[in-house]
Design an enzyme around this catalytic site. Structure first.
Site, short mmCIF file in Angstrom:
data_model
loop_
_atom_site.label_atom_id
_atom_site.label_comp_id
_atom_site.label_asym_id
_atom_site.label_seq_id
_atom_site.Cartn_x
_atom_site.Cartn_y
_atom_site.Cartn_z
N HIS A 1 -0.31 5.04 1.63
CA HIS A 1 -0.72 5.49 2.93
C HIS A 1 0.59 4.69 3.62
CE1 HIS A 1 -4.01 5.96 6.44
NE2 HIS A 1 -2.63 6.13 6.75
N LEU A 2 1.55 5.84 4.22
CA LEU A 2 2.63 5.45 4.97
C LEU A 2 2.35 4.33 6.17
CD1 LEU A 2 5.62 6.72 5.29
CD2 LEU A 2 4.83 8.10 6.88
N HIS A 3 3.27 3.48 6.36
CA HIS A 3 3.05 2.43 7.48
C HIS A 3 4.22 2.00 7.70
CE1 HIS A 3 2.22 0.26 3.74
NE2 HIS A 3 2.57 -0.70 4.45
N PHE A 4 4.65 1.66 9.02
CA PHE A 4 5.71 0.94 9.56
C PHE A 4 5.56 -0.44 9.74
CE2 PHE A 4 7.64 5.34 10.94
CZ PHE A 4 9.00 4.80 10.96
N VAL B 1 0.88 -1.33 0.12
CA VAL B 1 -0.13 0.03 0.04
C VAL B 1 0.88 1.18 0.06
CG1 VAL B 1 -1.68 1.23 1.16
CG2 VAL B 1 -1.95 -1.43 1.27
#
Ligand SMILES: [Zn+2]
Length: 162
Positions: free
Chosen positions: A114-117, A111
């Site tokens: 949408h930024l995500h760790f 994805v």
């Protein structure tokens, strides 16, 4: 990809292909994978995990880059990563973690928008040292069982600044 045990694959195949962002969807929720929703951050189980306990930590705002976050959001995001790691330590007792961002498709981002760790717990002897980057996935515990194990811990989470 070689998958060794994968009941979630059927859900994936049966799931409606939608354009909705999974993180924005998680904010309104009822997917049963959202462990924490705060004012500025959220924690969800990866529906297609590399390994048991694979979590995703994202800002609530739909942004693609760190540079689009406010200073406070960055602080909250890192604090949520830290607390998620502490929870995994308590709940699952891993020997270590891989924590990181995949930015761009070429880096493996599923994805991108949408930024995500990613937080990937690691155990000595968990398949091999390259699990995180290899295409072989071994999931010894069903996603829902892991969710039920972790959810009570996230009820106690509090992020400063929220
Ligand atoms: Zn989003």
């Amino acid at each position: 990809m070689k998958t060794m045990w994968a009941p979630w694959r059927m859900e994936y195949i049966l799931a409606n292909k939608s354009d909705t962002c999974i993180f924005c969807e998680a904010i309104s929720d009822q997917d049963g994978l959202t462990l924490y929703k705060g004012d500025s951050t959220l924690v969800v189980m990866n529906k297609f995990p590399y390994i048991n306990g694979h979590l995703l930590v994202a800002p609530v705002r739909h942004v693609a880059a760190l540079g689009q976050l406010e200073r406070m959001e960055k602080g909250d995001l890192l604090e949520t990563v830290e607390q998620s790691i502490e929870i995994l330590k308590s709940a699952m007792g891993p020997d270590g973690f891989n924590v990181g961002l995949n930015l761009g498709k070429v880096a493996g981002a599923g994805v991108e928008e949408h930024l995500h760790f990613h937080i990937v717990p690691r155990w000595f002897g968990d398949t091999n040292a390259l699990t995180v980057f290899a295409d072989v996935r071994v999931i010894p515990e069903h996603l829902k069982a892991t969710y039920n194990n972790l959810k009570p811990y996230f009820k106690k989470i509090s992020i400063t600044g929220e």
